[in-house]
Enzyme design. Structure first.
Site, PDB file in Angstrom:
ATOM      1  N   GLU A 142      -5.118   7.584  -0.539  1.00 41.50           N
ATOM      2  CA  GLU A 142      -4.183   8.552  -1.344  1.00 41.50           C
ATOM      3  C   GLU A 142      -2.730   9.050  -0.478  1.00 41.50           C
ATOM      4  OE1 GLU A 142      -5.418  10.955  -4.429  1.00 41.50           O
ATOM      5  OE2 GLU A 142      -7.503  10.071  -4.244  1.00 41.50           O
ATOM      6  N   GLY A 202       0.959  -1.089   0.105  1.00 41.53           N
ATOM      7  CA  GLY A 202       0.066   0.104  -0.053  1.00 41.53           C
ATOM      8  C   GLY A 202       1.006   1.257  -0.010  1.00 41.53           C
ATOM      9  N   GLY A 248     -22.951  14.902  22.185  1.00 38.59           N
ATOM     10  CA  GLY A 248     -22.980  13.984  23.084  1.00 38.59           C
ATOM     11  C   GLY A 248     -23.886  12.974  22.472  1.00 38.59           C
TER      12      GLY A 248
HETATM   13  N1  CAA Z   1       6.239  13.446  -8.739  1.00 39.37           N
HETATM   14  C1  CAA Z   1       6.933  13.151  -9.632  1.00 39.37           C
HETATM   15  N2  CAA Z   1       7.939  12.037  -9.556  1.00 39.37           N
HETATM   16  C2  CAA Z   1       8.169  11.452  -8.152  1.00 39.37           C
HETATM   17  C3  CAA Z   1       7.416  12.068  -7.109  1.00 39.37           C
HETATM   18  C4  CAA Z   1       6.269  13.070  -7.404  1.00 39.37           C
HETATM   19  N3  CAA Z   1       5.674  13.454  -6.613  1.00 39.37           N
HETATM   20  N4  CAA Z   1       7.921  11.452  -5.989  1.00 39.37           N
HETATM   21  C5  CAA Z   1       8.793  10.716  -6.378  1.00 39.37           C
HETATM   22  N5  CAA Z   1       9.326  10.866  -7.550  1.00 39.37           N
HETATM   23  C6  CAA Z   1      10.277  10.213  -8.597  1.00 39.37           C
HETATM   24  C7  CAA Z   1      11.483  10.105  -8.018  1.00 39.37           C
HETATM   25  O1  CAA Z   1      12.384  11.237  -8.320  1.00 39.37           O
HETATM   26  C8  CAA Z   1      12.199   9.075  -8.449  1.00 39.37           C
HETATM   27  O2  CAA Z   1      12.639   9.165  -9.783  1.00 39.37           O
HETATM   28  P1  CAA Z   1      14.252   8.616  -9.716  1.00 39.37           P
HETATM   29  O3  CAA Z   1      14.232   7.138  -9.640  1.00 39.37           O
HETATM   30  O4  CAA Z   1      14.327   8.940 -11.459  1.00 39.37           O
HETATM   31  O5  CAA Z   1      15.237   9.294  -9.028  1.00 39.37           O
HETATM   32  C9  CAA Z   1      10.712   7.994  -8.257  1.00 39.37           C
HETATM   33  O6  CAA Z   1       9.765   8.796  -8.566  1.00 39.37           O
HETATM   34  C10 CAA Z   1      10.722   6.923  -7.297  1.00 39.37           C
HETATM   35  O7  CAA Z   1      10.809   8.040  -6.097  1.00 39.37           O
HETATM   36  P2  CAA Z   1      11.268   7.404  -4.716  1.00 39.37           P
HETATM   37  O8  CAA Z   1      12.568   6.521  -4.703  1.00 39.37           O
HETATM   38  O9  CAA Z   1      11.210   8.794  -3.831  1.00 39.37           O
HETATM   39  O10 CAA Z   1       9.961   6.294  -4.395  1.00 39.37           O
HETATM   40  P3  CAA Z   1       9.732   5.648  -3.024  1.00 39.37           P
HETATM   41  O11 CAA Z   1       9.415   4.057  -3.277  1.00 39.37           O
HETATM   42  O12 CAA Z   1      10.850   5.831  -1.980  1.00 39.37           O
HETATM   43  O13 CAA Z   1       8.129   5.943  -2.593  1.00 39.37           O
HETATM   44  C11 CAA Z   1       6.540   7.245  -1.454  1.00 39.37           C
HETATM   45  C12 CAA Z   1       7.789   7.378  -2.253  1.00 39.37           C
HETATM   46  C13 CAA Z   1       6.147   8.648  -1.190  1.00 39.37           C
HETATM   47  C14 CAA Z   1       6.574   6.490  -0.257  1.00 39.37           C
HETATM   48  C15 CAA Z   1       5.562   6.586  -2.486  1.00 39.37           C
HETATM   49  O14 CAA Z   1       5.745   5.424  -2.753  1.00 39.37           O
HETATM   50  C16 CAA Z   1       4.152   7.092  -2.123  1.00 39.37           C
HETATM   51  O15 CAA Z   1       3.527   8.095  -2.152  1.00 39.37           O
HETATM   52  N6  CAA Z   1       3.375   5.915  -1.417  1.00 39.37           N
HETATM   53  C17 CAA Z   1       2.182   6.011  -1.007  1.00 39.37           C
HETATM   54  C18 CAA Z   1       1.405   5.562  -2.279  1.00 39.37           C
HETATM   55  C19 CAA Z   1      -0.257   5.975  -1.924  1.00 39.37           C
HETATM   56  O16 CAA Z   1      -0.403   7.220  -1.947  1.00 39.37           O
HETATM   57  N7  CAA Z   1      -1.054   5.098  -2.418  1.00 39.37           N
HETATM   58  C20 CAA Z   1      -2.719   5.599  -2.378  1.00 39.37           C
HETATM   59  C21 CAA Z   1      -3.194   5.197  -3.835  1.00 39.37           C
HETATM   60  S1  CAA Z   1      -4.790   5.815  -3.773  1.00 39.37           S
HETATM   61  C22 CAA Z   1      -5.792   4.707  -4.063  1.00 39.37           C
HETATM   62  O17 CAA Z   1      -5.062   3.403  -4.144  1.00 39.37           O
HETATM   63  C23 CAA Z   1      -7.013   4.888  -3.531  1.00 39.37           C
HETATM   64  C24 CAA Z   1      -7.817   5.248  -4.833  1.00 39.37           C
HETATM   65  O18 CAA Z   1      -8.589   4.436  -5.510  1.00 39.37           O
HETATM   66  C25 CAA Z   1      -7.752   6.193  -5.382  1.00 39.37           C
END
Ligand code: CAA
Length: 373
Positions: free
Chosen positions: A358, A132, A335
């Site tokens: 999200e 997730g 309440g």
């Molecule tokens: N915009 C664009 N690119 C981005 C970015 C952003 N906001 N954030 C990171 N990136 C890029 C990074 O620069 C990196 O690129 P490079 O490899 O070229 O350097 C790449 O994306 C990977 O980034 P990270 O290494 O920082 O990624 P991470 O694995 O450490 O994860 C995290 C970062 C913030 C934890 C991310 O995994 C995250 O946001 N997790 C939560 C997911 C989430 O919100 N899930 C809910 C989904 S919604 C849903 O499912 C409900 C529905 O129905 C709508």
């Protein structure tokens, strides 16, 4: 059919959305909660009011309005029915943002006008049983075959999936590359091999649908690959920045309604000079104004084409945590009246998910702390 003209000046736009929400969405909010089913009457009403394409440019059949309009749209829907609001936050916010930024012209021309008219509902498939918060570790895979790809795997907690025409699906085309091996696909829900495993029976948002889905060799032709191979995870994170503004807007609508319900109770029970009640109302109001400032600031950056990842995370964190505090205070004020089945009780149940969906509050803190360090 004559096209309905939607006012564009922000306060007139708010009045318009509020009238639609009060007249046609509010009457169904408790019904769909009780019946635990998709709020189709509310969806149809918002669609008829020509609001589904609020941020989609005019050239693709939308209204071409700003992120501030979008916030007002989601806030006003949340005020009466968070389930309807989240349905539109996905199909009118997260999904078109993804397609506008990354899809081919062919996909945009084929899908966006129908999303804008409300004929198509879209969904966003990232979360999986394995992953997730750590979305980059997802396991769904896409194998290249003649003419395109076949997708195998599972997604869970997917808003709108069982009422959608298509799901933007993140899958690994090159698993050995980890998150750099993730590609985005536009998957039609009537494709062979795609099935809904179950619709969740949830605490809140009971008038929206949330599903687990299975992909068993679902064929996707090349032209429905979104953007470049291996870039899907970045596209998803970038789109979630916009999605988080939508959840922040839901926080605003929640706080606003919690204030209204509490103020009515205070007035009706002659408590307007009792500071143990009125000071709590002030606290809620301060929360609303603070969250609103952050949310509109993130929107301004986005509309100016500036980076807004950190600001969207702050807006989402502040608005969702304040919303949870506000509904808690609301129940303290009411309440026992607040815990029997009814609007206040439903709003309380509809709010917790704002701190989870999200990106959890912890994920927002991670995004913010990374930007500091
Ligand atoms: N915009 C664009 N690119 C981005 C970015 C952003 N906001 N954030 C990171 N990136 C890029 C990074 O620069 C990196 O690129 P490079 O490899 O070229 O350097 C790449 O994306 C990977 O980034 P990270 O290494 O920082 O990624 P991470 O694995 O450490 O994860 C995290 C970062 C913030 C934890 C991310 O995994 C995250 O946001 N997790 C939560 C997911 C989430 O919100 N899930 C809910 C989904 S919604 C849903 O499912 C409900 C529905 O129905 C709508």
């Amino acid at each position: 059919m004559t096209e309905i003209l939607v006012p564009t000046e922000l306060e007139n736009f708010r009045d318009y959305v509020r009238e639609v929400a009060e007249r046609y969405v509010k009457p169904w909010a408790m019904v769909v909660d009780k019946e635990d089913r998709f709020a189709k009457e509310s969806f149809e009403a918002v669609k008829r009011a020509n609001l589904a394409g609020v941020i989609i440019p005019k050239e693709y059949g939308g209204l071409g309005l700003t992120t501030k309009h979008y916030i007002i749209f989601i806030e006003e829907l949340t005020r009466v029915c968070p389930s309807t609001a989240v349905t539109f936050a996905v199909t009118s916010g997260l999904v078109p943002k993804f397609l506008l930024d990354f899809a081919s012209e062919e996909i945009k021309r084929e899908y966006l006008p129908k999303v804008a008219s409300g004929e198509y509902i879209g969904a966003f498939g990232l979360t999986e049983p394995c992953c997730g918060s750590d979305a980059g570790s997802l396991k769904t895979r896409a194998e290249e075959v003649e003419g395109g790809f076949k997708i195998y795997g599972q997604k869970i907690f997917i808003t709108n999936a069982s009422v959608s025409k298509f799901i933007i699906t993140m899958a690994k085309t090159d698993p050995e590359k980890g998150k750099k091996g993730i590609t985005a696909f536009l998957v039609d829900t009537d494709s062979e091999g795609l099935s809904i495993i179950k619709n969740e029976d949830k605490l809140g948002w009971r008038g929206s649908v949330t599903s687990a889905i299975s992909y068993d060799g679902v064929f996707v032709p090349y032209w429905k690959v979104i953007g470049k191979r291996g870039e899907g995870f970045k596209y998803a994170l970038s789109s979630l920045d916009a999605g988080r503004i939508g959840i922040a807007a839901m926080g605003l609508g929640t706080i606003k309604r919690a204030i209204e319900i509490s103020a009515d109770y205070i007035r009706q029970n002659g408590l307007s000079s009792n500071e143990s009640y009125t000071f709590r109302l002030s606290d809620m109001y301060v929360m609303y104004e603070t969250a609103r400032e952050y949310t509109f600031f993130a929107a301004e950056l986005r509309d100016a084409g500036k980076p807004y990842t950190k600001e969207a995370a702050i807006a989402k964190l502040v608005a969702s945590e304040y919303a949870m505090r506000a509904v808690n205070i609301m129940l303290d004020i009411l309440g026992p009246d607040g815990v029997v089945w009814g609007e206040a009780e439903r709003l309380f149940r509809d709010t917790k998910i704002l701190e989870i969906g999200e990106g959890t509050s912890e994920i927002q803190r991670l995004v913010i702390s990374r930007s500091i360090l």
